[in-house]
Design a protein around this motif. Structure first.
Motif, PDB file in Angstrom:
ATOM      1  N   ASP A 518       0.845  -1.196   0.000  1.00  0.00           N
ATOM      2  CA  ASP A 518       0.000   0.000   0.000  1.00  0.00           C
ATOM      3  C   ASP A 518       0.881   1.248   0.000  1.00  0.00           C
ATOM      4  O   ASP A 518       1.470   1.615   1.016  1.00  0.00           O
ATOM      5  CB  ASP A 518      -0.904  -0.018   1.227  1.00  0.00           C
ATOM      6  N   THR A 520       0.110   4.242  -0.064  1.00  0.00           N
ATOM      7  CA  THR A 520      -0.392   5.372   0.729  1.00  0.00           C
ATOM      8  C   THR A 520       0.250   5.414   2.118  1.00  0.00           C
ATOM      9  O   THR A 520       0.147   6.413   2.828  1.00  0.00           O
ATOM     10  CB  THR A 520      -1.923   5.289   0.879  1.00  0.00           C
ATOM     11  N   LYS A 521       0.907   4.324   2.508  1.00  0.00           N
ATOM     12  CA  LYS A 521       1.600   4.301   3.802  1.00  0.00           C
ATOM     13  C   LYS A 521       2.865   5.153   3.779  1.00  0.00           C
ATOM     14  O   LYS A 521       3.401   5.510   4.829  1.00  0.00           O
ATOM     15  CB  LYS A 521       1.978   2.861   4.176  1.00  0.00           C
ATOM     16  N   ALA A 524       4.278  11.641   3.026  1.00  0.00           N
ATOM     17  CA  ALA A 524       4.565  12.704   2.058  1.00  0.00           C
ATOM     18  C   ALA A 524       5.883  13.376   2.420  1.00  0.00           C
ATOM     19  O   ALA A 524       6.187  13.594   3.592  1.00  0.00           O
ATOM     20  CB  ALA A 524       3.433  13.711   2.057  1.00  0.00           C
ATOM     21  N   TYR A 560       5.817   3.446  -7.417  1.00  0.00           N
ATOM     22  CA  TYR A 560       5.590   4.667  -6.650  1.00  0.00           C
ATOM     23  C   TYR A 560       5.851   5.898  -7.523  1.00  0.00           C
ATOM     24  O   TYR A 560       5.075   6.862  -7.515  1.00  0.00           O
ATOM     25  CB  TYR A 560       6.514   4.653  -5.429  1.00  0.00           C
TER      26      TYR A 560
END
Length: 901
Positions: A518, A520-521, A524, A560
């Motif tokens: 995942d 999204t882990k 940012a 990614y």
């Protein structure tokens, strides 16, 4: 005058009970208190015992002190000075060397009428001195323990005298209970106490009796004091071979005897403790029988065969002591002293199966460690990669080593013979990541290095071409190109690797190939995002991404990249490839963060060096040596690309096999080679203790400047020799076994000429006789038939493949002919240099024969293939030295330098 013993005991024993062995009232004088062992253990025992050492002696050091947690202990020249200063003691501890122990005991007894106990830590006392010590103790009413003892301790009184029982934390290791311990081994005394505590049994008095030939306070004395100690319900004995003390001991309380050392009966000399002698009727088997007779049991206790009686049990494994004791005490209606604290099962605090599938008995799950270790382990687990200790690396390496018997070098644990079976891209992974390459690794390396090979329009190509036109050798040409691949060229990719590693490690990524991870882990990171994408498409990045797709390469990091807003940069794609390659070794702590972050720079350097070997006219905007860029990046293996760079054209499958075999063979010849010293010296000069300053391209230049026509280009000598031998032979195809050339006739002609040459030189009085290139080796000699095991391995490999090589066959014929003609006393070996020359000449024979390849081009090819191989091996040395080395650690000390007039 001899003083009578207590009760019916035949020796003088002032100690009538174990309760009296070590008490809080005892006061201690330590001889040689500032010695290495005493200065370590005396402060611990002093603090544990509430301050029981009153002073110590060390000749010539009066006025000095030994610092302890409870204050300083004064030091005097001798015992009398301490007494005159007002100190009083009843216990002496002897840390003197064997030659001085008897005199130390005599001094203690002579000057101190209050003395009652002596503890001798000294080991290997002579039997003569031990007898005199025994007599002194008996005549003066002194109980003596040792020699070779770690002293005594009492868990009830919290006292330790004369050694290190309980280790650095006796308060933790020794818990009050009902079991006494008497042991030939000092260290095992503490170990047994810990084992018992884990099973719910505490201790009373612990005695390390020692195991010199002569034991002062032995098993009979211990049994007597045990009988009179109300605290001790039972005892554990740790017994080694040698001596009859245990046979004379009469126990009135239950005992578990751990008898060890059966293996010593097979020896012919003493080992370990001085009393542990082989042979005789006091070996381990005999002592087991003594105790079995005492206890009325017919076997040794094991968990599977729990043989015990109310009197005791015999074990031969220290780990079985707690279970045996519990069983014996059950027979006596006694329960453990307290609830068991744990068990003896292995409870690893940390571990890794390194990605292997292990059986459950080996793949133990880690448990949480006690404080403060748990917190330390947690920090270590968060650490990505390995950190190696720094040390002087002159003439040393953690990357390569050579077997002096076989002359076979290994690189990161893989021999060059095995490396010769690997594709070139696998050897890149081996050199820098210290592991075998997977298919996915190979696809990534092939694409990344290929992306840097075509130097069309690049300043590196201009520099190489200018160097080539100036008449430089191949290594200088490559060095000119490498000088332009400096730190700034790799700075962005290295930063991306660093930031990517941090973010994905925090996100918990385990495998870089996890297609279901995942994304999204991943937290940012504005700095990282600014480096990964640009506003416009990057043609080089797009070409590299397309190549990865064409090769079927998998990588979380590229996935990614493609999910971000914007267009990935070339540096981002290169860093994503590098981070994918390094992720597994980093997680397994096979490599360091420094190694991982340096990989993009290495990949660029390798591509540049391969490309710079090719003249400028073969670098085109749309292709390299006639191969389209898309094929170069998306289809060719690194071996095919290297072969292309060597030949200037696509090689056959056999050409690629020979090329990659030579690359593996030539990767490394150990850290002592001139080329390795060149690259290691460059790292040393930059300062590996500040590794960010080390310039990888400069280190490569160091290797390149330390290669030359002798070291690196010497393959041409063998090629030149073979060309001369086969001149006029009309050899059409050296791969054809039916080539029609009489190899034996050529060999006999060469032998005759060489014999005349040697005779002429000797008759002229000259000892300077040139050797035949590729024949014999200084290591492989003095046997009727010599073999270089590396040559034998290659011969077997080629035979296994069905590959014939007329040049290799000729060399084997030649060494036999030299012997048959009497020119050599034995059959010389064909050495590895001859094999390299034969393999390379076979690959280049057709273009040489038809005139498209000149003799000088042959020399260049022989030199260049060495450079291609050794750049990988030297990269491994550079990486190792950066991680392990110290600044300027390859210097030669001035004292070892010479001036020659």
């Amino acid at each position: 005058m001899h003083k009578p013993g207590i009760g019916s005991f035949k020796y003088y024993v002032g100690i009538s009970s174990l309760d009296q062995v070590a008490t809080r009232e005892d006061r201690v004088c330590v001889l040689n208190i500032l010695g290495g062992e005493s200065s370590d253990v005396t402060p611990v025992g002093h603090a544990y015992s509430g301050g029981n050492v009153v002073f110590g002696t060390s000749p010539g050091r009066r006025g000095q002190v030994l610092e302890t947690p409870l204050g300083n202990i004064p030091v005097y020249n001798n015992v009398r000075e301490g007494l005159e200063a007002g100190h009083r003691f009843n216990c002496g501890v002897v840390y003197l060397p064997p030659s001085g122990a008897r005199d130390g005991v005599a001094e203690l007894i002579r000057v101190n009428p209050d003395l009652r106990k002596i503890f001798i830590v000294t080991e290997k006392l002579s039997v003569h001195d031990s007898r005199e010590i025994r007599a002194l103790g008996q005549q003066n009413g002194i109980d003596i323990f040792g020699g070779n003892s770690l002293g005594v301790a009492d868990a009830h009184h919290q006292v330790r005298i004369g050694g290190a029982l309980g280790g650095d934390g006796p308060g933790e290791a020794l818990k009050a209970g009902s079991i006494a311990i008497f042991s030939n081994s000092g260290n095992f005394t503490t170990t047994i106490a810990t084992y018992l505590r884990m099973s719910g049994w505490g201790t009373t008095t612990l005695i390390s009796c020692g195991k010199d030939v002569y034991i002062q306070y032995a098993a009979p004395e211990f049994a007597f004091a045990l009988a009179n100690d109300a605290r001790s319900k039972a005892a554990v004995l740790y017994v080694e071979p040698g001596g009859y003390y245990e046979q004379d001991a009469h126990f009135t309380k239950p005992v578990v005897a751990c008898v060890v050392g059966r293996w010593k009966s097979r020896l012919t000399r003493a080992v370990g403790h001085a009393g542990a002698m082989a042979g005789g009727d006091d070996d381990a088997a005999a002592k087991e029988q003594w105790f079995m007779d005492k206890f009325g049991v017919d076997g040794v206790f094991t968990p599977e065969n729990p043989v015990v009686s109310a009197k005791g049990a015999v074990v031969t494994n220290i780990a079985h002591i707690p279970a045996a004791l519990t069983a014996v005490m059950r027979e006596n209606g006694a329960r453990p002293d307290f609830a068991p604290e744990s068990n003896l099962a292995l409870k690893p605090w940390f571990g890794s199966n390194a990605g292997l599938t292990l059986p459950p008995d080996l793949d133990l799950p880690p448990v949480e460690a006690m404080a403060p270790y748990g917190e330390q382990i947690a920090r270590l687990n968060r650490q990505v990669g390995i950190v190696l200790p720094r040390q002087a690396m002159k003439d040393a390496s953690g990357a390569s080593q050579m077997d002096p018997k076989t002359q076979v070098t290994s690189l990161n644990g893989v021999s060059m013979l095995e490396a010769a079976r690997l594709p070139m891209e696998s050897n890149v992974v081996l050199a820098l990541l210290r592991e075998q390459a997977s298919d996915n690794d190979r696809a990534l390396v092939n694409a990344a290095v290929a992306a840097g090979v075509n130097l069309h329009g690049r300043p590196e190509l201009s520099a190489a071409e200018a160097s080539r036109e100036a008449g430089n050798s191949p290594n200088v040409v490559l060095a000119a190109a490498a000088s332009l691949v400096g730190p700034r060229r790799a700075e962005a990719a290295r930063r991306i690797c660093r930031l990517m590693t941090d973010r994905f490690a925090e996100a918990g990524l385990v495998s870089a190939l996890d297609e279901g991870f995942d994304l999204t882990k991943v937290a940012a990171d504005a700095e990282l995002a600014g480096l990964l994408v640009g506003a416009k498409p990057d043609p080089q990045a797009e070409a590299l991404l397309a190549a990865l797709d064409a090769r079927g390469a998998r990588t979380v990091f590229v996935r990614y990249l493609r999910g971000l807003d914007g267009h990935p940069t070339r540096e981002a794609v290169l860093a994503a490839i590098a981070t994918t390659l390094t992720w597994g070794p980093l997680m397994r702590k096979r490599i360091s963060r420094l190694t991982a972050e340096s990989l993009p720079w290495w990949l660029q350097l390798f591509g540049t060096l391969l490309g710079a070997a090719v003249p400028a006219e073969l670098h085109k905007a749309d292709g390299f040596c006639g191969v389209a860029n898309a094929d170069l990046l998306g289809r060719l293996s690194l071996g095919e690309i290297g072969c292309l760079a060597l030949l200037g054209r696509a090689g056959t499958a056999d050409d690629v096999f020979v090329f990659e075999t030579l690359i593996g063979l030539l990767l490394s010849n150990g850290p002592g080679t001139i080329s390795a010293q060149g690259c290691k010296g460059a790292v040393s000069a930059d300062g590996p203790e500040s590794p960010e300053r080390v310039q990888l391209n400069k280190a490569m230049i160091g290797f390149l400047t330390h290669a030359g026509y002798t070291h690196g280009g010497n393959g041409y000598e063998g090629i030149a020799f073979l060309i001369e031998q086969f001149r006029g032979a009309n050899l059409a195809d050296p791969a054809d076994p039916d080539h029609g050339v009489d190899l034996k006739s050529i060999a006999e002609r060469t032998v005759a000429e060489y014999a005349r040459y040697k005779s002429d030189r000797k008759n002229a009085g000259s000892l300077d006789i040139q050797k035949i290139p590729g024949v014999n080796h200084p290591v492989f000699k003095d046997k009727a038939v010599n073999h270089d095991p590396r040559e034998v391995w290659i011969h077997d490999l080629l035979t296994e493949r069905g590959d014939y090589n007329a040049f290799h066959a000729y060399y084997r014929t030649l060494v036999q002919a030299l012997f048959d003609a009497g020119v050599s006393r034995n059959v010389y070996c064909v050495n590895i240099d001859a094999v390299i020359a034969a393999l390379l000449l076979k690959m280049l024979w057709q273009p040489y024969r038809d005139g498209t390849l000149s003799g000088s081009a042959l020399e260049t090819a022989a030199f260049t293939i060495f450079l291609f191989a050794r750049m990988l091996g030297c990269a491994a040395e550079v990486d190792d030295h950066m991680n392990r080395g110290r600044n300027m650690d390859t210097r030669t000390a001035a004292s070892r330098c010479q001036f020659v007039a």
